[in-house]
Motif scaffolding. Structure first.
Motif, PDB file in Angstrom:
ATOM      1  N   ARG A 146      -5.030  -3.455   7.290  1.00 49.77           N
ATOM      2  CA  ARG A 146      -5.167  -3.440   5.844  1.00 49.77           C
ATOM      3  C   ARG A 146      -5.796  -2.118   5.436  1.00 49.77           C
ATOM      4  O   ARG A 146      -7.007  -1.924   5.531  1.00 49.77           O
ATOM      5  CB  ARG A 146      -6.038  -4.622   5.412  1.00 49.77           C
ATOM      6  CG  ARG A 146      -5.348  -5.974   5.487  1.00 49.77           C
ATOM      7  CD  ARG A 146      -4.387  -6.188   4.326  1.00 49.77           C
ATOM      8  NE  ARG A 146      -5.089  -6.101   3.054  1.00 49.77           N
ATOM      9  CZ  ARG A 146      -5.746  -7.111   2.493  1.00 49.77           C
ATOM     10  NH1 ARG A 146      -5.788  -8.301   3.084  1.00 49.77           N
ATOM     11  NH2 ARG A 146      -6.364  -6.949   1.338  1.00 49.77           N
ATOM     12  N   ASP A 148      -6.270  -0.908   2.556  1.00 50.69           N
ATOM     13  CA  ASP A 148      -7.219  -1.002   1.449  1.00 50.69           C
ATOM     14  C   ASP A 148      -8.604  -1.399   1.934  1.00 50.69           C
ATOM     15  O   ASP A 148      -9.619  -0.851   1.483  1.00 50.69           O
ATOM     16  CB  ASP A 148      -6.710  -1.998   0.400  1.00 50.69           C
ATOM     17  CG  ASP A 148      -6.468  -3.390   0.968  1.00 50.69           C
ATOM     18  OD1 ASP A 148      -6.178  -3.503   2.189  1.00 50.69           O
ATOM     19  OD2 ASP A 148      -6.560  -4.368   0.205  1.00 50.69           O
ATOM     20  N   GLY A 251      -3.874 -12.776   4.423  1.00 51.77           N
ATOM     21  CA  GLY A 251      -4.822 -11.805   3.884  1.00 51.77           C
ATOM     22  C   GLY A 251      -6.214 -11.929   4.458  1.00 51.77           C
ATOM     23  O   GLY A 251      -7.150 -11.271   3.983  1.00 51.77           O
ATOM     24  N   ASN A 270       5.141 -12.002   1.293  1.00 50.27           N
ATOM     25  CA  ASN A 270       3.943 -11.606   0.532  1.00 50.27           C
ATOM     26  C   ASN A 270       4.039 -10.123   0.219  1.00 50.27           C
ATOM     27  O   ASN A 270       3.212  -9.325   0.642  1.00 50.27           O
ATOM     28  CB  ASN A 270       2.672 -11.918   1.335  1.00 50.27           C
ATOM     29  CG  ASN A 270       1.412 -11.734   0.510  1.00 50.27           C
ATOM     30  OD1 ASN A 270       1.450 -11.405  -0.672  1.00 50.27           O
ATOM     31  ND2 ASN A 270       0.259 -11.940   1.136  1.00 50.27           N
ATOM     32  N   ARG A 271       5.060  -9.785  -0.552  1.00 51.89           N
ATOM     33  CA  ARG A 271       5.370  -8.363  -0.750  1.00 51.89           C
ATOM     34  C   ARG A 271       4.248  -7.600  -1.442  1.00 51.89           C
ATOM     35  O   ARG A 271       4.130  -6.386  -1.282  1.00 51.89           O
ATOM     36  CB  ARG A 271       6.680  -8.221  -1.528  1.00 51.89           C
ATOM     37  CG  ARG A 271       7.273  -6.815  -1.402  1.00 51.89           C
ATOM     38  CD  ARG A 271       8.704  -6.735  -1.849  1.00 51.89           C
ATOM     39  NE  ARG A 271       9.225  -5.383  -1.684  1.00 51.89           N
ATOM     40  CZ  ARG A 271       9.740  -4.895  -0.567  1.00 51.89           C
ATOM     41  NH1 ARG A 271       9.815  -5.659   0.500  1.00 51.89           N
ATOM     42  NH2 ARG A 271      10.175  -3.662  -0.503  1.00 51.89           N
ATOM     43  N   ASP A 272       3.398  -8.283  -2.194  1.00 52.11           N
ATOM     44  CA  ASP A 272       2.274  -7.602  -2.830  1.00 52.11           C
ATOM     45  C   ASP A 272       1.314  -7.010  -1.801  1.00 52.11           C
ATOM     46  O   ASP A 272       0.552  -6.093  -2.102  1.00 52.11           O
ATOM     47  CB  ASP A 272       1.509  -8.577  -3.731  1.00 52.11           C
ATOM     48  CG  ASP A 272       2.301  -8.965  -4.974  1.00 52.11           C
ATOM     49  OD1 ASP A 272       3.267  -8.251  -5.301  1.00 52.11           O
ATOM     50  OD2 ASP A 272       1.948  -9.974  -5.599  1.00 52.11           O
ATOM     51  N   LEU A 273       1.361  -7.553  -0.589  1.00 51.67           N
ATOM     52  CA  LEU A 273       0.490  -7.061   0.471  1.00 51.67           C
ATOM     53  C   LEU A 273       1.027  -5.788   1.121  1.00 51.67           C
ATOM     54  O   LEU A 273       0.275  -5.028   1.739  1.00 51.67           O
ATOM     55  CB  LEU A 273       0.320  -8.150   1.536  1.00 51.67           C
ATOM     56  CG  LEU A 273      -0.752  -7.986   2.606  1.00 51.67           C
ATOM     57  CD1 LEU A 273      -2.135  -7.862   1.999  1.00 51.67           C
ATOM     58  CD2 LEU A 273      -0.697  -9.164   3.585  1.00 51.67           C
ATOM     59  N   PRO A 275       2.078  -2.737   0.046  1.00 53.05           N
ATOM     60  CA  PRO A 275       1.476  -1.419  -0.240  1.00 53.05           C
ATOM     61  C   PRO A 275       0.056  -1.275   0.302  1.00 53.05           C
ATOM     62  O   PRO A 275      -0.447  -0.153   0.405  1.00 53.05           O
ATOM     63  CB  PRO A 275       1.464  -1.369  -1.778  1.00 53.05           C
ATOM     64  CG  PRO A 275       2.423  -2.416  -2.226  1.00 53.05           C
ATOM     65  CD  PRO A 275       2.379  -3.474  -1.188  1.00 53.05           C
ATOM     66  N   LYS A 276      -0.568  -2.387   0.654  1.00 49.87           N
ATOM     67  CA  LYS A 276      -1.944  -2.347   1.171  1.00 49.87           C
ATOM     68  C   LYS A 276      -1.985  -2.191   2.687  1.00 49.87           C
ATOM     69  O   LYS A 276      -3.058  -2.074   3.266  1.00 49.87           O
ATOM     70  CB  LYS A 276      -2.689  -3.630   0.781  1.00 49.87           C
ATOM     71  CG  LYS A 276      -2.748  -3.871  -0.724  1.00 49.87           C
ATOM     72  CD  LYS A 276      -3.386  -5.220  -1.027  1.00 49.87           C
ATOM     73  CE  LYS A 276      -3.393  -5.513  -2.521  1.00 49.87           C
ATOM     74  NZ  LYS A 276      -3.963  -6.855  -2.824  1.00 49.87           N
ATOM     75  N   GLY A 358       9.480  -0.886   1.654  1.00 47.01           N
ATOM     76  CA  GLY A 358       8.840  -0.124   0.591  1.00 47.01           C
ATOM     77  C   GLY A 358       8.766   1.353   0.882  1.00 47.01           C
ATOM     78  O   GLY A 358       7.847   2.048   0.426  1.00 47.01           O
TER      79      GLY A 358
END
Length: 444
Positions: A146, A148, A251, A270-273, A275-276, A358
């Motif tokens: 991760r 981030d 997560g 969980n595509r929102d994850l 970019p992180k 992505g």
């Protein structure tokens, strides 16, 4: 003519195609594999339909079983001489199956594909003949993290074991665990443990197939896994392949070294994850190298002795599955986890899968870099020279039985679950492996 399909998805999936008004008696070949993810099943359904359309005299009956169930089904079929015509096998299963006459040589298929197009070292003859053809590779040794969370903690991606341990400790807070690894009694645990042992300079066997498991590298790997377990989710001691994917998807984990099924599943579920996320080469061990567990998955054809009924029809189907179009389509079902075996397929595949990640081309490039890769079958006598893994070139006839009995995973569990000392567990494991070798030598 009307064609109807029946599918049952559970531990096993069978897809049989039936002609309502057959004008002839079609040959039915049986096909067993363990690619049970829905995208893979969708791919195989389409591939079988396309193949049957091109070959109306051949029908394919497919059975897909989970990793452990496939081994159980194959073992039972070998004993009963009722093997499916086309089967998925693992590298460590090749030697025993071929030597005992349960597989059909397929050099003619390999030659039709082109031997020079296969990645180096993938084609492994047994007594001068090729009995299996890899359809994909999996690199289980990429660091997924991760980005981030590391940035918030002021950390860069770790490059060695000490940095990984320190980062895992710092990142374990607020419901987040720093590191995850599989610790259950399964092949995935044995894979991850093996790569760490190799990274510490150890091997299971030497080049003469003497057991060398009780070595300093094994003990260092066990000590490291014991330490980092303190910063792992509480259920890690039962984790297998699916758990490694799911815990990252949740997560709740900041880092794990595993296969590229991780970003593939993140992209879908969980595509929102995405970019992180970040990726890097696996952290180097005490021997100055990050060894990779790179496992090939192969198709093979059962012999008449094994129970195959339609060998020539099975060869037609295998050749179809190994075409460049089919390899590309299959690899895209779990991009970038499935590494195609043909050099000519890889560049186009990376370009085709880039959007799904992505734009993270590095995910595929890191996974596809198998320069320090080994598996159970070819690790005997490997050395580390100038920070690189140099294999002996020997293929181990005993590795399959050692792994099938889960000895490496059991050694790790003795340390993590039973609080046994690494030294004692390593000695026990070596004794178990030596017993397997004696047993197999006695049978031969």
């Amino acid at each position: 003519m009307k064609k109807s399909w029946y599918a049952h998805l559970g531990i096993a999936i069978s897809i049989c195609s039936l002609w309502s008004y057959p004008a002839f008696a079609a040959e039915t070949i049986r096909f067993l594999h363990n690619e049970t993810d829905p995208p893979s099943i969708e791919y195989y359904n389409k591939a079988i339909a396309d193949f049957e359309k091109q070959n109306p005299d051949i029908q394919v009956e497919m059975e897909a079983a989970g990793t452990d169930a496939r081994l159980q089904k194959l073992t039972a079929a070998v004993r009963a001489h009722t093997m499916p015509d086309v089967i998925k096998i693992l590298p460590e299963e090749r030697d025993q199956l071929a030597t005992n006459g349960y597989l059909e040589p397929i050099d003619d298929i390999v030659d039709s594909i082109g031997r020079s197009d296969f990645l180096d070292g993938l084609l492994v003859p047994v007594n001068g003949k090729v009995y299996d053809v890899p359809y994909t590779l999996g690199n289980f040794s990429v660091l997924w993290y991760r980005n981030d969370l590391l940035k918030q903690a002021g950390l860069a991606a770790p490059t060695n074991w000490d940095e990984t341990l320190a980062a895992a400790q710092k990142l374990t807070k607020d419901g987040i665990f720093g590191y995850a690894f599989p610790g259950g009694q399964n092949r995935q645990t044995s894979q991850v443990f093996a790569a760490l042992m190799w990274s510490a300079g150890g091997t299971f066997f030497d080049s003469d197939f003497n057991v060398t498991f009780n070595n300093p590298g094994t003990i260092k790997a066990l000590e490291y896994m014991k330490k980092i377990a303190a910063f792992s989710p509480p259920g890690y001691a039962s984790y297998s392949a699916g758990d490694m994917v799911n815990v990252f998807l949740s997560g709740k984990v900041a880092m794990e070294v595993y296969a590229a099924r991780v970003p593939g599943n993140v992209a879908v579920n969980n595509r929102d994850l995405l970019p992180k996320m970040g990726a890097a080469a696996a952290p180097k061990g005490p021997a100055g190298v990050a060894a990779e567990f790179v496992s090939g998955n192969s198709y093979a054809i059962a012999s008449a002795k094994g129970g195959a009924k339609h060998i020539e029809a099975a060869k037609k189907f295998l050749k179809f599955l190994m075409s460049k179009d089919q390899l590309t389509a299959f690899s895209l079902t779990a991009f970038p986890h499935f590494i195609p075996p043909l050099k000519s397929v890889q560049p186009g595949l990376i370009a085709a899968g880039s959007d799904s990640m992505g734009g993270h081309d590095e995910f595929a490039k890191l996974s596809f870099d198998i320069s320090n890769g080994m598996d159970f079958n070819n690790e005997a006598g490997a050395k580390i020279v100038d920070g690189k893994i140099v294999r002996s070139g020997k293929i181990n006839p005993y590795a399959g039985a050692v792994v099938a009995r889960g000895i490496p995973a059991l050694v790790l569990q003795r340390v993590l679950v039973n609080n046994e000392s690494p030294e004692s567990a390593a000695a026990w494991g070596a004794q178990q492996m030596e017993a397997v070798v004696r047993e197999l030598k006695a049978k031969n």
